[in-house]
Write an enzyme that holds these catalytic residues in place. Structure first.
Site, PDB file in Angstrom:
ATOM      1  NE  ARG A  18     -17.153  -3.374   5.450  1.00 20.30           N
ATOM      2  CZ  ARG A  18     -15.860  -3.059   5.514  1.00 20.30           C
ATOM      3  NH1 ARG A  18     -15.039  -3.753   6.279  1.00 20.30           N
ATOM      4  NH2 ARG A  18     -15.388  -2.045   4.829  1.00 20.30           N
ATOM      5  CG  HIS A  75     -15.357  -0.512   0.340  1.00 22.39           C
ATOM      6  ND1 HIS A  75     -16.138   0.460   0.963  1.00 22.39           N
ATOM      7  CD2 HIS A  75     -14.426  -0.895   1.261  1.00 22.39           C
ATOM      8  CE1 HIS A  75     -15.686   0.645   2.191  1.00 22.39           C
ATOM      9  NE2 HIS A  75     -14.657  -0.167   2.396  1.00 22.39           N
TER      10      HIS A  75
HETATM   11  N1   CP Z   1     -10.714   0.038   4.049  1.00 26.58           N
HETATM   12  C1   CP Z   1     -11.609  -0.669   4.769  1.00 26.58           C
HETATM   13  O1   CP Z   1     -12.720  -1.000   4.313  1.00 26.58           O
HETATM   14  O2   CP Z   1     -11.185  -0.973   6.023  1.00 26.58           O
HETATM   15  P1   CP Z   1     -12.066  -1.708   7.143  1.00 26.58           P
HETATM   16  O3   CP Z   1     -12.283  -3.122   6.680  1.00 26.58           O
HETATM   17  O4   CP Z   1     -11.272  -1.613   8.418  1.00 26.58           O
HETATM   18  O5   CP Z   1     -13.376  -0.968   7.235  1.00 26.58           O
END
Ligand code: CP
Length: 310
Positions: A109, A137
């Site tokens: 990420r 994503h």
């Molecule tokens: N939905 C999602 O990406 O949540 P986080 O940012 O907590 O990983």
């Protein structure tokens, strides 16, 4: 064994419909595994995976870690704040040092759009994009479509509206790609300032009136306002936004049919959605989280097969 058409998961845009069908079919088997008393399989005993998180995460990070543990992979976790990045080391140097320790796969990420693709071009390993800036994503979109399929029996022909900050949302873009590939009808709804002009070219409808959007849809995926990505103010106040775009009982009462409600999290209760609706019988928010582990197990498992191909 069937293979994906890609060696990395950088975005939904690069996947075929057959890839998505294969991921869903594989996730069905893993969903059965994670609901057993012994939730683990020895499948990836010889694989080592590094989770590189340069941005905060709760769901995605824990979900990937659990998916890897359920597959018996060895894992190492890296977060930017307590790493040598703070001493000036580059992303490539950091990644290459981690890979020298015989890591087979990277889940990353990163706050910058394109970071996962950049790393895939500069390294010889399997990369899974766990969210890159405002770009994509992919695992979130896959688990969202999988959850819609599970709840409604299919995605094809379903009317799905994505509500909120479309401009800054990687979840929105990946969802549009996934839903369109699976044959859904897609609408985006939000303030004019938070809907990018290019969005019409992706074959989605645009609506600025939440009541009309709710009357139209079978499924509403409610998105958070991404204040951390907004360089200027896009609407007068949170109160004004809530007044026009919050999903609440009064809005849902304008349509007689039940609407399936999703949210990728984190939820800002009382802003884009009320607690009453987030916790209602039509909300599948926690099913999304459960399905996220099975979907990520499927992706890791399928891409592990490409380790020797890369
Ligand atoms: N939905 C999602 O990406 O949540 P986080 O940012 O907590 O990983």
């Amino acid at each position: 064994m069937k293979e994906l058409s890609v060696l990395n998961l950088l975005g939904i845009n690069e996947l075929t419909k057959s890839d998505i069908d294969l991921i869903f079919k594989t996730a069905d088997s893993f969903k059965e595994v994670i609901n057993r008393q012994i939730k683990k399989v020895p499948t990836l005993r010889d694989i080592t995976i590094a989770n590189l998180f340069f941005e905060n995460s709760t769901r995605t990070k824990l979900s990937f870690e659990l998916a890897q543990k359920r597959l018996s992979a060895d894992i190492v976790n890296f977060s930017a704040s307590n790493s040598s990045l703070t001493k000036g080391e580059s992303l490539i140097d950091t990644a290459n040092n981690i890979l020298s320790m015989k890591v087979d796969m990277i889940v990353m990420r990163h706050p910058h759009s394109g970071a996962a693709k950049f790393l895939s071009e500069k390294t010889n390993t399997v990369i899974i994009n766990a969210g890159d800036g405002t770009h994509e994503h992919p695992t979130q979109a896959l688990l969202d479509s999988y959850s819609i399929k599970e709840k409604l029996g299919g995605v094809k022909g379903k009317k799905v509206v994505l509500v909120g900050d479309i401009k800054h949302s990687r979840v929105a873009l990946s969802n549009i790609f996934a839903l369109k590939k699976l044959g859904a009808k897609v609408m985006v709804c939000g303030p004019t300032t938070l809907i990018p002009k290019y969005i019409k070219h992706l074959g989605v409808e645009v609506e600025h009136d939440l009541k009309k959007a709710i009357k139209w849809c079978d499924v509403a995926n409610m998105l958070r306002i991404q204040l951390e990505r907004q360089d200027i103010q896009y609407f007068p106040s949170i109160r004004e936004y809530t007044h026009q775009f919050q999903l609440n009982k009064e809005i849902l009462e304008i349509t007689k049919k039940p609407i399936t409600i999703l949210h990728p999290g984190p939820i800002n209760r009382g802003v884009e959605i009320t607690s009453e609706i987030a916790d209602s019988e039509h909300s599948i928010i926690l099913n999304q989280v459960e399905n996220g582990v099975a979907i990520r197990m499927a992706i890791i498992y399928l891409l592990a097969g490409s380790i020797n191909r890369s």
